[in-house]
Design an enzyme around this catalytic site. Sequence first.
Site, PDB file in Angstrom:
ATOM      1  N   THR A  91     -40.492 -31.611 -95.735  1.00 46.05           N
ATOM      2  CA  THR A  91     -39.342 -31.074 -96.452  1.00 46.05           C
ATOM      3  C   THR A  91     -39.209 -31.969 -97.661  1.00 46.05           C
ATOM      4  O   THR A  91     -39.737 -33.072 -97.654  1.00 46.05           O
ATOM      5  CB  THR A  91     -38.077 -31.239 -95.569  1.00 46.05           C
ATOM      6  OG1 THR A  91     -38.181 -30.347 -94.467  1.00 46.05           O
ATOM      7  CG2 THR A  91     -36.776 -30.964 -96.299  1.00 46.05           C
ATOM      8  N   ARG A 133     -35.740 -18.844 -87.081  1.00 47.41           N
ATOM      9  CA  ARG A 133     -35.316 -20.226 -86.762  1.00 47.41           C
ATOM     10  C   ARG A 133     -34.870 -20.938 -88.048  1.00 47.41           C
ATOM     11  O   ARG A 133     -35.537 -20.893 -89.063  1.00 47.41           O
ATOM     12  CB  ARG A 133     -36.477 -20.976 -86.114  1.00 47.41           C
ATOM     13  CG  ARG A 133     -36.207 -22.466 -85.797  1.00 47.41           C
ATOM     14  CD  ARG A 133     -36.664 -23.374 -86.904  1.00 47.41           C
ATOM     15  NE  ARG A 133     -36.558 -24.789 -86.549  1.00 47.41           N
ATOM     16  CZ  ARG A 133     -36.719 -25.789 -87.412  1.00 47.41           C
ATOM     17  NH1 ARG A 133     -37.001 -25.537 -88.669  1.00 47.41           N
ATOM     18  NH2 ARG A 133     -36.604 -27.032 -87.021  1.00 47.41           N
ATOM     19  N   ASP A 141     -32.467 -28.050 -89.994  1.00 47.81           N
ATOM     20  CA  ASP A 141     -31.346 -28.813 -90.560  1.00 47.81           C
ATOM     21  C   ASP A 141     -31.240 -28.686 -92.078  1.00 47.81           C
ATOM     22  O   ASP A 141     -30.170 -28.896 -92.657  1.00 47.81           O
ATOM     23  CB  ASP A 141     -31.535 -30.307 -90.246  1.00 47.81           C
ATOM     24  CG  ASP A 141     -32.855 -30.830 -90.834  1.00 47.81           C
ATOM     25  OD1 ASP A 141     -33.898 -30.184 -90.610  1.00 47.81           O
ATOM     26  OD2 ASP A 141     -32.834 -31.855 -91.529  1.00 47.81           O
TER      27      ASP A 141
HETATM   28  N1  ASP Z   1     -36.431 -30.662 -91.116  1.00 47.95           N
HETATM   29  C1  ASP Z   1     -37.217 -29.470 -91.323  1.00 47.95           C
HETATM   30  C2  ASP Z   1     -36.839 -28.460 -90.307  1.00 47.95           C
HETATM   31  O1  ASP Z   1     -36.598 -28.821 -89.179  1.00 47.95           O
HETATM   32  C3  ASP Z   1     -38.672 -29.650 -91.218  1.00 47.95           C
HETATM   33  C4  ASP Z   1     -39.203 -30.920 -91.690  1.00 47.95           C
HETATM   34  O2  ASP Z   1     -38.557 -31.665 -92.375  1.00 47.95           O
HETATM   35  O3  ASP Z   1     -40.320 -31.186 -91.352  1.00 47.95           O
HETATM   36  O4  ASP Z   1     -36.884 -27.298 -90.618  1.00 47.95           O
END
Ligand code: ASP
Length: 365
Positions: free
Chosen positions: A217, A245, A248
């Site tokens: 992210t 889905r 966060d």
């Molecule tokens: N935090 C992000 C999510 O859960 C994914 C990630 O940062 O890898 O969608």
Amino acid sequence: MTLGMTRRVFLGRSLWLSAGAVMSDRLNLFRLQHTNGKRSSQRGSATPMMITSHSNDTGRRALEAAWEDLAAGGSALDAVEKATNIIEVDPEDWSVGYGGLPNERGVVQLDACIMDGRTYSAGSVASLENIKNPSSVARLVMERTDHVMLVGPGALEFAKSWGFPEENLLTEKARQQWLKWREDHSARDDWGPPDHLKERGLSDARVDEPAAETYGTVNVLAVDTNGDVAGITSTSGLSYKIPGRIGDSPIIGAGLYVDNEVGAAGATGRGEDVIKSCASYYIVMRMRDGRTPQEACDDALQMIASRYRAVGLDYLPGEKFVAINKAGEFGCSQTSGARPPRMTVTNQSGLSVYEGRSAFPTESG
Ligand code: ASP
């Protein structure tokens, strides 16, 4: 009476009722700016800085492009959007925007949020398909609606109404990874070559290298010369996720939080745990209590580990947190790993890659 009418009537009444209060607030603000020399001389004299959780070449390019504006007195809000847009369109980045890894059906669904400390406003989109720059759509949700979050088809319709073109976000490279994942992730389904060939090694079963999977992210946080703070978090989310889905990243307080008096924080990693712990909000509140950004990021990881310990589980989700404060300090922590986590920082000393701390370092990996 419709809900809209109710809101309008309510707004109409409250406008009349609060007109006096607004006038006196304006007056107070005017007095504060014009009679309190200290405060007015602070406008435009803060030290700008900007960070991104990305430490790759695109992260560097993004900060360089946005820094020019920020250093020249541009707003933190514009700077974080400019930098994030550059990262979102990078086709090589499997974790953000165009080129992001898709969900389990091969569809790229993006999540993003933005927060403007100057006006205490926030906007967010989730499960947004076919739009390359979800963070800019989130900014419009923040600035052109009275809502904070739009999801799925509603978010897409909103983006299209503002002229964002619909585009295919699934690059050929990402599609190949998804096809591989679909065939390899379970021996108990029917995807992949026929068993009678596979078991005799006569098929081209793609068992050589596992498909790319990401947690990943981008967080971009900035303070401008007025001392205003803004942030964005943008992601394609967990690779091969169940359609719909949401992690966060688009949730204010989880994947991002900004407090104009304190600073900002952002998260990457296993979103489910960031949501449960309201991690970005927690980090900013720790900084409000006097912790440095580095200490506050460390605290958040310890807090998550202690929650699991409290229910008798030795479980450590993979997380990385970044934070900045208005004093120009920054920090970065991840749950574990042999190498320290990295982020890119740009301030008046130039651009650099900062190595933070692993809360529970491992010897290899
Ligand atoms: N935090 C992000 C999510 O859960 C994914 C990630 O940062 O890898 O969608």
